[in-house]
Design a protein around this motif. Structure first.
Motif, mmCIF file in Angstrom:
data_model
loop_
_atom_site.group_PDB
_atom_site.id
_atom_site.type_symbol
_atom_site.label_atom_id
_atom_site.label_comp_id
_atom_site.label_asym_id
_atom_site.label_seq_id
_atom_site.Cartn_x
_atom_site.Cartn_y
_atom_site.Cartn_z
ATOM 1 N N UNK A 36 0.861 -1.185 0.000
ATOM 2 C CA UNK A 36 0.000 0.000 0.000
ATOM 3 C C UNK A 36 0.895 1.232 0.000
ATOM 4 N N UNK A 37 0.534 2.235 -0.772
ATOM 5 C CA UNK A 37 1.389 3.418 -0.867
ATOM 6 C C UNK A 37 1.534 4.137 0.472
ATOM 7 N N UNK A 38 0.430 4.367 1.200
ATOM 8 C CA UNK A 38 0.472 5.014 2.524
ATOM 9 C C UNK A 38 1.414 6.213 2.533
ATOM 10 N N UNK A 39 1.238 7.102 1.580
ATOM 11 C CA UNK A 39 2.199 8.182 1.355
ATOM 12 C C UNK A 39 2.239 9.253 2.442
ATOM 13 N N UNK A 40 1.118 9.490 3.105
ATOM 14 C CA UNK A 40 1.075 10.518 4.145
ATOM 15 C C UNK A 40 0.957 9.881 5.527
ATOM 16 N N UNK A 41 1.442 10.618 6.498
ATOM 17 C CA UNK A 41 1.324 10.122 7.873
ATOM 18 C C UNK A 41 -0.141 9.920 8.258
ATOM 19 N N UNK A 42 -1.003 10.823 7.852
ATOM 20 C CA UNK A 42 -2.423 10.662 8.203
ATOM 21 C C UNK A 42 -2.976 9.363 7.639
ATOM 22 N N UNK A 43 -2.509 8.958 6.465
ATOM 23 C CA UNK A 43 -2.955 7.682 5.888
ATOM 24 C C UNK A 43 -2.444 6.519 6.741
ATOM 25 N N UNK A 44 -1.196 6.608 7.134
ATOM 26 C CA UNK A 44 -0.617 5.543 7.958
ATOM 27 C C UNK A 44 -1.317 5.463 9.311
#
Length: 166
Positions: free
Chosen positions: A74-82
């Motif tokens: 999963x890309x999970x590019x931003x901290x908020x996504x993680x």
């Protein structure tokens, strides 16, 4: 986790195989509208990503709560996504596949039949927020063969396990 073309699916599937865990490609959790948008050369925005991230977070929760193990690309590019994916869990880790734009662009140009066009690579790097120390992500360089990358991940995982034992 990492930008498109960093090798997430390849590395994650090999890592899962090595660990004897289940592999899931995060792309399969995208709604059809997201795939169509990216295929048309348009980057996703946060509104597009929330249902996708929630679906992946639900899968992580389901697997972990049942005592299983899964590796999800999963890309999970931003901290908020993680943060959405973690849901405050201590039993989930991110592996950041770190590479430079030139290497990743070369890889993307060589890919066949992928919905993410190379033209969106700049938007991926613009969105990327590298994991911070408090996120405890494992960071590995992607400029080595896949087996070396997997070896580096496993070495970092087992090193952590040894340091946590009494």
């Amino acid at each position: 986790m990492g930008v498109s073309g960093s090798g997430k699916s390849t590395v994650a599937s090999r890592l899962a195989e090595r660990l004897g865990w289940t592999f899931e490609d995060g792309d399969r959790f995208h709604p059809a509208s997201n795939v169509a948008k990216m295929s048309a050369g348009h980057p996703l925005n946060d509104e597009d990503r929330w249902p996708w991230l929630q679906a992946i977070a639900d899968e992580i929760g389901r697997v972990c709560d049942s005592g299983g193990h899964v590796v999800i690309a999963c890309s999970a590019l931003k901290r908020t996504y993680r943060d959405v994916l973690m849901r405050g869990r201590n039993d989930v880790r991110f592996v950041f596949l770190d590479g430079n734009r030139a290497l990743i662009a070369e890889r993307m140009a060589a890919r066949k039949d992928h919905f993410m066009p190379p033209g969106l690579l700049d938007s991926q790097f613009k969105t990327l927020e590298r994991p911070q120390a408090d996120e405890r992500a494992i960071t590995v360089s992607i400029d080595t063969p896949v087996e070396t990358i997997v070896n580096n991940i496993v070495a970092q995982m087992t090193g952590e396990a040894r340091t946590r034992r009494p």
